[in-house]
Design an enzyme around this catalytic site. Sequence first.
Site, short mmCIF file in Angstrom:
data_model
loop_
_atom_site.label_atom_id
_atom_site.label_comp_id
_atom_site.label_asym_id
_atom_site.label_seq_id
_atom_site.Cartn_x
_atom_site.Cartn_y
_atom_site.Cartn_z
N LYS A 11 0.82 -1.22 0.00
CA LYS A 11 0.00 0.00 0.00
C LYS A 11 0.86 1.28 0.00
O LYS A 11 2.08 1.22 0.26
CB LYS A 11 -0.91 -0.03 1.22
CG LYS A 11 -1.89 -1.21 1.20
CD LYS A 11 -2.85 -1.10 2.37
CE LYS A 11 -3.83 -2.26 2.39
NZ LYS A 11 -4.84 -2.08 3.45
N TYR A 51 -12.86 -1.80 -3.02
CA TYR A 51 -13.27 -1.85 -1.62
C TYR A 51 -14.79 -1.71 -1.45
O TYR A 51 -15.25 -1.36 -0.36
CB TYR A 51 -12.53 -0.78 -0.81
CG TYR A 51 -11.09 -1.15 -0.53
CD1 TYR A 51 -10.77 -2.21 0.32
CD2 TYR A 51 -10.03 -0.45 -1.11
CE1 TYR A 51 -9.46 -2.57 0.59
CE2 TYR A 51 -8.71 -0.80 -0.84
CZ TYR A 51 -8.43 -1.86 0.01
OH TYR A 51 -7.13 -2.22 0.28
N ASN A 114 -1.83 0.31 6.72
CA ASN A 114 -1.31 -0.94 7.28
C ASN A 114 -0.42 -1.74 6.32
O ASN A 114 -0.33 -2.96 6.40
CB ASN A 114 -2.44 -1.78 7.87
CG ASN A 114 -3.44 -2.25 6.84
OD1 ASN A 114 -3.33 -1.90 5.67
ND2 ASN A 114 -4.39 -3.05 7.26
N HIS A 117 -2.09 -5.45 1.77
CA HIS A 117 -3.40 -6.10 1.70
C HIS A 117 -3.17 -7.58 1.45
O HIS A 117 -2.24 -7.95 0.75
CB HIS A 117 -4.22 -5.51 0.54
CG HIS A 117 -5.44 -6.30 0.21
ND1 HIS A 117 -6.60 -6.18 0.93
CD2 HIS A 117 -5.68 -7.24 -0.74
CE1 HIS A 117 -7.51 -7.01 0.43
NE2 HIS A 117 -6.97 -7.66 -0.58
N GLU A 128 -10.07 -10.53 -6.79
CA GLU A 128 -9.13 -9.41 -6.66
C GLU A 128 -7.99 -9.52 -7.67
O GLU A 128 -7.56 -8.52 -8.25
CB GLU A 128 -8.59 -9.35 -5.23
CG GLU A 128 -9.68 -8.97 -4.24
CD GLU A 128 -9.26 -9.09 -2.78
OE1 GLU A 128 -10.09 -8.79 -1.92
OE2 GLU A 128 -8.10 -9.50 -2.50
P1 CMP Z 1 -7.32 -4.49 3.98
O1 CMP Z 1 -7.03 -5.84 4.52
O2 CMP Z 1 -6.65 -4.04 2.76
O3 CMP Z 1 -8.89 -4.38 3.72
C1 CMP Z 1 -9.72 -3.41 4.26
C2 CMP Z 1 -8.96 -2.25 4.78
O4 CMP Z 1 -9.70 -1.30 5.49
C3 CMP Z 1 -7.95 -2.73 5.80
O5 CMP Z 1 -6.94 -3.44 5.14
C4 CMP Z 1 -7.52 -1.42 6.45
O6 CMP Z 1 -6.54 -0.75 5.69
C5 CMP Z 1 -8.82 -0.63 6.37
N1 CMP Z 1 -9.41 -0.54 7.68
C6 CMP Z 1 -9.96 -1.53 8.39
N2 CMP Z 1 -10.44 -1.07 9.56
C7 CMP Z 1 -10.19 0.26 9.56
C8 CMP Z 1 -10.45 1.30 10.49
N3 CMP Z 1 -11.06 1.07 11.64
N4 CMP Z 1 -10.08 2.56 10.18
C9 CMP Z 1 -9.46 2.79 8.98
N5 CMP Z 1 -9.19 1.84 8.06
C10 CMP Z 1 -9.56 0.59 8.35
#
Ligand code: CMP
Length: 140
Positions: A11, A51, A114, A117, A128
Amino acid sequence: MAGNRTFTMIKPDAVESGNIGNIIQMITDAGFEIKAMKYTQLTEEQAKEFYAVHAERPFYGELVEYMISGPIVAAILEKENAVEDFRKLIGATDPSEAEEGTIRKKYAESKAKNAVHGSDSDENAKVEGEFHFAAAEVVA
Ligand code: CMP
């Protein structure tokens, strides 16, 4: 039976912090084979669609804005039990809860930023992967 492919994105936060190479190294060291990979930047339309499952969540707008904020690396990875093993390798969504030695523990900034993914099911891995790559872009 567990499938053997998963889909990942490195990311914008991890690209920005210069960790593409470190993360790919961890992925290949863990035994994943790269079947397709590209460096790209998502459009708002693509991020919203990717998403869409989170459209009703309070963080959806923030998530889309973040995912289009800079380049990403998208990849299809292969390994036995790929989806589950990759989720173990990346660690919990919130890096403060991720286990030592996981990609998110090492490189993620926050629950939103984070670092990586990982698909959450074989079905989503297929959807995906096909979202980002044409069949001809995937190594057999
Ligand atoms: P990902 O696994 O890519 O899929 C959904 C994404 O939503 C997750 O990683 C995070 O980056 C994001 N995400 C999930 N929970 C939160 C949250 N509480 N606040 C902001 N982003 C979130």
